[in-house]
Design an enzyme around this catalytic site. Structure first.
Site, PDB file in Angstrom:
ATOM      1  N   GLU A  21       0.834  -1.204   0.000  1.00 41.26           N
ATOM      2  CA  GLU A  21       0.000   0.000   0.000  1.00 41.26           C
ATOM      3  C   GLU A  21       0.869   1.254   0.000  1.00 41.26           C
ATOM      4  O   GLU A  21       0.572   2.231  -0.694  1.00 41.26           O
ATOM      5  CB  GLU A  21      -0.926   0.011   1.216  1.00 41.26           C
ATOM      6  CG  GLU A  21      -1.991  -1.066   1.212  1.00 41.26           C
ATOM      7  CD  GLU A  21      -2.877  -0.969   2.436  1.00 41.26           C
ATOM      8  OE1 GLU A  21      -4.048  -0.559   2.282  1.00 41.26           O
ATOM      9  OE2 GLU A  21      -2.415  -1.305   3.542  1.00 41.26           O
ATOM     10  N   TYR A  53     -12.740  26.797  -2.984  1.00 35.33           N
ATOM     11  CA  TYR A  53     -12.752  25.332  -2.885  1.00 35.33           C
ATOM     12  C   TYR A  53     -11.778  24.676  -3.860  1.00 35.33           C
ATOM     13  O   TYR A  53     -11.332  23.543  -3.639  1.00 35.33           O
ATOM     14  CB  TYR A  53     -14.165  24.772  -3.065  1.00 35.33           C
ATOM     15  CG  TYR A  53     -14.877  25.176  -4.328  1.00 35.33           C
ATOM     16  CD1 TYR A  53     -14.601  24.567  -5.542  1.00 35.33           C
ATOM     17  CD2 TYR A  53     -15.869  26.157  -4.285  1.00 35.33           C
ATOM     18  CE1 TYR A  53     -15.279  24.930  -6.695  1.00 35.33           C
ATOM     19  CE2 TYR A  53     -16.555  26.527  -5.438  1.00 35.33           C
ATOM     20  CZ  TYR A  53     -16.257  25.906  -6.639  1.00 35.33           C
ATOM     21  OH  TYR A  53     -16.928  26.282  -7.775  1.00 35.33           O
ATOM     22  N   ARG A 201       8.346  25.572  36.908  1.00 35.50           N
ATOM     23  CA  ARG A 201       7.261  25.572  37.897  1.00 35.50           C
ATOM     24  C   ARG A 201       7.354  24.325  38.768  1.00 35.50           C
ATOM     25  O   ARG A 201       7.477  23.211  38.254  1.00 35.50           O
ATOM     26  CB  ARG A 201       5.910  25.605  37.176  1.00 35.50           C
ATOM     27  CG  ARG A 201       4.687  25.196  38.017  1.00 35.50           C
ATOM     28  CD  ARG A 201       4.266  26.305  38.961  1.00 35.50           C
ATOM     29  NE  ARG A 201       3.159  25.880  39.811  1.00 35.50           N
ATOM     30  CZ  ARG A 201       1.867  26.032  39.514  1.00 35.50           C
ATOM     31  NH1 ARG A 201       1.516  26.585  38.353  1.00 35.50           N
ATOM     32  NH2 ARG A 201       0.924  25.672  40.352  1.00 35.50           N
ATOM     33  N   ARG A 210       4.952  30.395  42.641  1.00 33.89           N
ATOM     34  CA  ARG A 210       5.188  29.714  41.373  1.00 33.89           C
ATOM     35  C   ARG A 210       5.774  30.693  40.358  1.00 33.89           C
ATOM     36  O   ARG A 210       5.443  31.888  40.371  1.00 33.89           O
ATOM     37  CB  ARG A 210       3.936  29.050  40.822  1.00 33.89           C
ATOM     38  CG  ARG A 210       2.821  29.899  40.282  1.00 33.89           C
ATOM     39  CD  ARG A 210       2.065  30.757  41.289  1.00 33.89           C
ATOM     40  NE  ARG A 210       1.524  30.041  42.415  1.00 33.89           N
ATOM     41  CZ  ARG A 210       0.272  29.603  42.461  1.00 33.89           C
ATOM     42  NH1 ARG A 210      -0.525  29.796  41.428  1.00 33.89           N
ATOM     43  NH2 ARG A 210      -0.184  29.021  43.537  1.00 33.89           N
ATOM     44  N   ASP A 213       1.955  30.267  36.307  1.00 37.12           N
ATOM     45  CA  ASP A 213       0.704  29.537  36.514  1.00 37.12           C
ATOM     46  C   ASP A 213      -0.191  29.807  35.311  1.00 37.12           C
ATOM     47  O   ASP A 213      -0.427  30.966  34.953  1.00 37.12           O
ATOM     48  CB  ASP A 213       0.034  30.022  37.802  1.00 37.12           C
ATOM     49  CG  ASP A 213      -1.115  29.132  38.229  1.00 37.12           C
ATOM     50  OD1 ASP A 213      -1.150  27.966  37.819  1.00 37.12           O
ATOM     51  OD2 ASP A 213      -1.993  29.615  38.986  1.00 37.12           O
ATOM     52  N   ASP A 215      -3.957  28.608  33.894  1.00 39.87           N
ATOM     53  CA  ASP A 215      -5.191  27.882  34.200  1.00 39.87           C
ATOM     54  C   ASP A 215      -6.233  28.109  33.117  1.00 39.87           C
ATOM     55  O   ASP A 215      -6.443  29.250  32.671  1.00 39.87           O
ATOM     56  CB  ASP A 215      -5.786  28.351  35.538  1.00 39.87           C
ATOM     57  CG  ASP A 215      -4.958  27.905  36.731  1.00 39.87           C
ATOM     58  OD1 ASP A 215      -4.367  26.816  36.652  1.00 39.87           O
ATOM     59  OD2 ASP A 215      -4.916  28.651  37.734  1.00 39.87           O
ATOM     60  N   LEU A 229      -9.497  17.650  35.229  1.00 41.67           N
ATOM     61  CA  LEU A 229      -9.782  19.020  34.827  1.00 41.67           C
ATOM     62  C   LEU A 229     -11.225  19.396  35.149  1.00 41.67           C
ATOM     63  O   LEU A 229     -12.146  18.605  34.939  1.00 41.67           O
ATOM     64  CB  LEU A 229      -9.534  19.170  33.315  1.00 41.67           C
ATOM     65  CG  LEU A 229      -9.780  20.525  32.677  1.00 41.67           C
ATOM     66  CD1 LEU A 229      -8.835  21.575  33.271  1.00 41.67           C
ATOM     67  CD2 LEU A 229      -9.604  20.445  31.162  1.00 41.67           C
ATOM     68  N   ARG A 239     -12.372  35.127  42.439  1.00 41.52           N
ATOM     69  CA  ARG A 239     -11.028  35.661  42.253  1.00 41.52           C
ATOM     70  C   ARG A 239     -11.077  36.943  41.420  1.00 41.52           C
ATOM     71  O   ARG A 239     -11.237  36.907  40.208  1.00 41.52           O
ATOM     72  CB  ARG A 239     -10.125  34.622  41.575  1.00 41.52           C
ATOM     73  CG  ARG A 239      -9.999  33.336  42.373  1.00 41.52           C
ATOM     74  CD  ARG A 239      -9.067  32.350  41.729  1.00 41.52           C
ATOM     75  NE  ARG A 239      -8.887  31.152  42.543  1.00 41.52           N
ATOM     76  CZ  ARG A 239      -8.013  30.195  42.318  1.00 41.52           C
ATOM     77  NH1 ARG A 239      -7.212  30.289  41.262  1.00 41.52           N
ATOM     78  NH2 ARG A 239      -7.924  29.146  43.116  1.00 41.52           N
TER      79      ARG A 239
END
Length: 273
Positions: A21, A53, A201, A210, A213, A215, A229, A239
């Site tokens: 192949e 296209y 870290r 740290r 970071d 997140d 997670l 926060r």
């Protein structure tokens, strides 16, 4: 979202598990559904406002002829990624790779793999309170910008904040960024963790000092919770150092669990003080 359909594009390629192949090659059929906004192209009759296209077909053909994969799953995955990175008006693609003469020594008309891949929008909070804080953050952002399948589209101002979580430590530099990405949430998390690791870290004390970071705060409007997670970030609504820079990026983004906008969450948090 509007669609452009490409059906049964014939491509001769060298993909397969068997040696013959990959050496002799065979015919493949490609079906693609391109998701894009064709409104302006329809109004202006301008090809630049759409996806050509013909160029897409040429791109698919060239990609499949220049690469060799054992599995058509890999052909589909790598081709979808390449198409999304190549054509900037392409938001999502459905891709089917057909193998008309799969060598299984049984009567078979066809075998195919079909996938759908798309760009996603994520919001990432960043912070540092060790060494050259802003430099750690800037380097992390540059690495993210250079990562294939990731596009940093907005970055908030850097803000200086007091430590969160009751640990005695230096003040932080914090902020948020908006990211366009092809990666699913857990793969994106792995990329962020690797960037943190390269910034040296160390995860010794929870909420401790740290160098960097990173997140995931939001990923589209996804709600995800497992051992690896949680999205949206489980504590982001408490926060201010996340909500304030998020307000710069998208004040009207609505939290999919709290059902409040960033602006509303920030105002609510400030009233508690």
């Amino acid at each position: 979202m509007d669609k452009i359909n490409i059906k049964k594009l014939e491509v001769f390629g060298n993909h397969g598990v068997l040696t013959e192949e990959t050496v002799l090659g065979q015919k493949f059929l490609v079906n693609a559904v391109l998701y894009t906004d064709t409104r302006q192209a329809g109004i202006t009759d301008d090809l630049e406002q759409s996806i050509n296209y013909a160029l897409v077909c040429q791109f698919i053909t060239k990609f499949m002829q220049e690469h060799t994969f054992k599995l058509i799953e890999a052909v589909a995955e790598k081709l979808a990624e390449a198409m999304l990175c190549e054509f900037n008006r392409l938001e999502s693609v459905e891709l089917e790779i057909e193998k008309p003469w799969a060598p299984i020594r049984l009567p078979l008309q066809n075998v195919s793999v079909q996938i759908e891949r798309s760009w996603h929008k994520a919001y990432i909070a960043f912070g540092s309170n060790m060494g050259d804080k802003e430099q750690y953050i800037k380097q992390g952002i540059e690495v993210l910008k250079s990562t294939r399948g990731c596009e940093v589209t907005k970055v908030s101002d850097f803000i200086h904040t007091e430590p969160y979580g009751g640990i005695e430590q230096d003040t932080f530099v914090n902020g948020c960024l908006e990211l366009r990405t092809l990666y699913p949430p857990k793969e994106l998390l792995n990329i962020l963790n690797e960037i943190e690791k390269n910034a040296k870290r160390e995860r010794i004390i929870h909420w401790g000092p740290r160098t960097l970071d990173l997140d995931i705060i939001f990923y589209d409007h996804l709600v995800l919770a497992d051992e690896e997670l949680i999205v949206p970030h489980i504590d982001m609504q408490n926060r201010e150092f996340v909500l304030e820079p998020m307000r710069q990026l998208n004040p009207y983004f609505r939290h999919p669990v709290c059902n409040l906008t960033i602006e509303e969450l920030l105002n609510k948090l400030k009233k508690k003080k």
